[in-house]
Design an enzyme around this catalytic site. Sequence first.
Site, PDB file in Angstrom:
ATOM      1  N   LYS A  84     100.426  80.643  62.220  1.00 52.87           N
ATOM      2  CA  LYS A  84     100.793  81.488  63.352  1.00 52.87           C
ATOM      3  C   LYS A  84      99.852  81.355  64.541  1.00 52.87           C
ATOM      4  CE  LYS A  84     103.160  85.080  60.662  1.00 52.87           C
ATOM      5  NZ  LYS A  84     103.224  86.539  60.378  1.00 52.87           N
ATOM      6  N   GLY A 139      88.796  78.383  55.021  1.00 48.69           N
ATOM      7  CA  GLY A 139      89.141  78.244  53.607  1.00 48.69           C
ATOM      8  C   GLY A 139      90.256  77.261  53.314  1.00 48.69           C
ATOM      9  N   GLY A 172      86.399  83.476  58.939  1.00 50.92           N
ATOM     10  CA  GLY A 172      86.540  84.376  60.086  1.00 50.92           C
ATOM     11  C   GLY A 172      85.454  84.186  61.118  1.00 50.92           C
TER      12      GLY A 172
END
Length: 398
Positions: A199, A356, A379
């Site tokens: 996305k 990841g 993140g």
Amino acid sequence: MSKLRTIDDINVANKKVLVRVDFNVPIEDGNISSDARIKQAIPTIVELLKKGAKVILASHLGRPKGEKVPDLSLSIIEQTLRTNLPGVDISFVADVVGSAAKSAANKLAQGQVLLLENLRYEAGEETNDLGLATKLAGLADIYVDDAFSCAHRSHASIQAVAELLPSVAGRLMEKEIGILSRVLETPKLPLAAIIGGSKISSKLGVLKNLATKVQYLIIGGAMANTFLHAKGHNVGTSLCEVEMTEVVNEILVSASNHDCKVVIPIDVVVAKALEANIETENVMVEQVPQEKMILDVGHGSIKKLGEICKICRTVIWNGPLGAFEVSPFDVGTIAVAEIVVEFTRAGKLMSVVGGGDTVAALERVGAEHAFTYTTMAGGAFLEWLEGRILPGVKVLED
């Protein structure tokens, strides 16, 4: 960037040193399936021990949300830690800041290591609670943060405690910040960024920032479908964020204004469903069948990306190019990874990969260590690419 305080700036001899590490390792069937995060922390621990410190290790594991979840106890780390620190006196305490932890910390001698229980057993950890941070600070004389992968979080063990003790970066933190600063602030040019994933909305900040910094912004994964849609191509039944069309156009305009070439697939691999070993077809992006979905980049796109990598001097990679979890839609990611590795090994390219999914994809072909640098940060890596100020880094700067 301001000067980062490091271990070189402190005297740790005979001091209790609280080291924030990231031992958030993957666990399968009650066993650690990868000890990579533990291994990355070893150099800092060893250096502190050699300098006469009493080391207290603090980490989270999973998301127990303030509850004592037995399956997420850091006791599972103890044996692996012993394996990686042979001859070192290591103890584990099933407590974070209570009387047991305090007593164990006070009994530490030089050269010994104490592993605390899961930080997230404490409800105040994720709320950056000052009370919890004060108790953590009470265990030690000095704070060392060696968990860049958690630096984007305003947590008690990351931000608040660093404001209460003399605080510095560990060697892993120092190394990651140094490398990431170099690839974004003073890279060898041309610089390409390969950004994949499902996305655009989840990586919007990354795309907007990189469009102003790189020479080639390579879009992969289902995100590319939205770019193709914005350019007027039919994407069949593919995952596509139609509502992001205007945003895509803004990114394209910004990229053009900053001499950044946005690269999207010229051909793709399609199938009727995301299923292993299903019948597939390689088609040009102008010829995607209405009843099929795009699941990987095509042969022509792979060749084009190889040509771009050949002329670039630096590559940043986050996110797979296709639905790599399901064969044969891992072909594009693997093929481009092999190209990047080839140029990296030849000394023609500096390559940095993180996230990841990306690392997992590379592990499938044993390429995760063949890049110039592989960061375990997910993140934090993304927020760094966005150009954000990371609270866990800012608090360690002069």
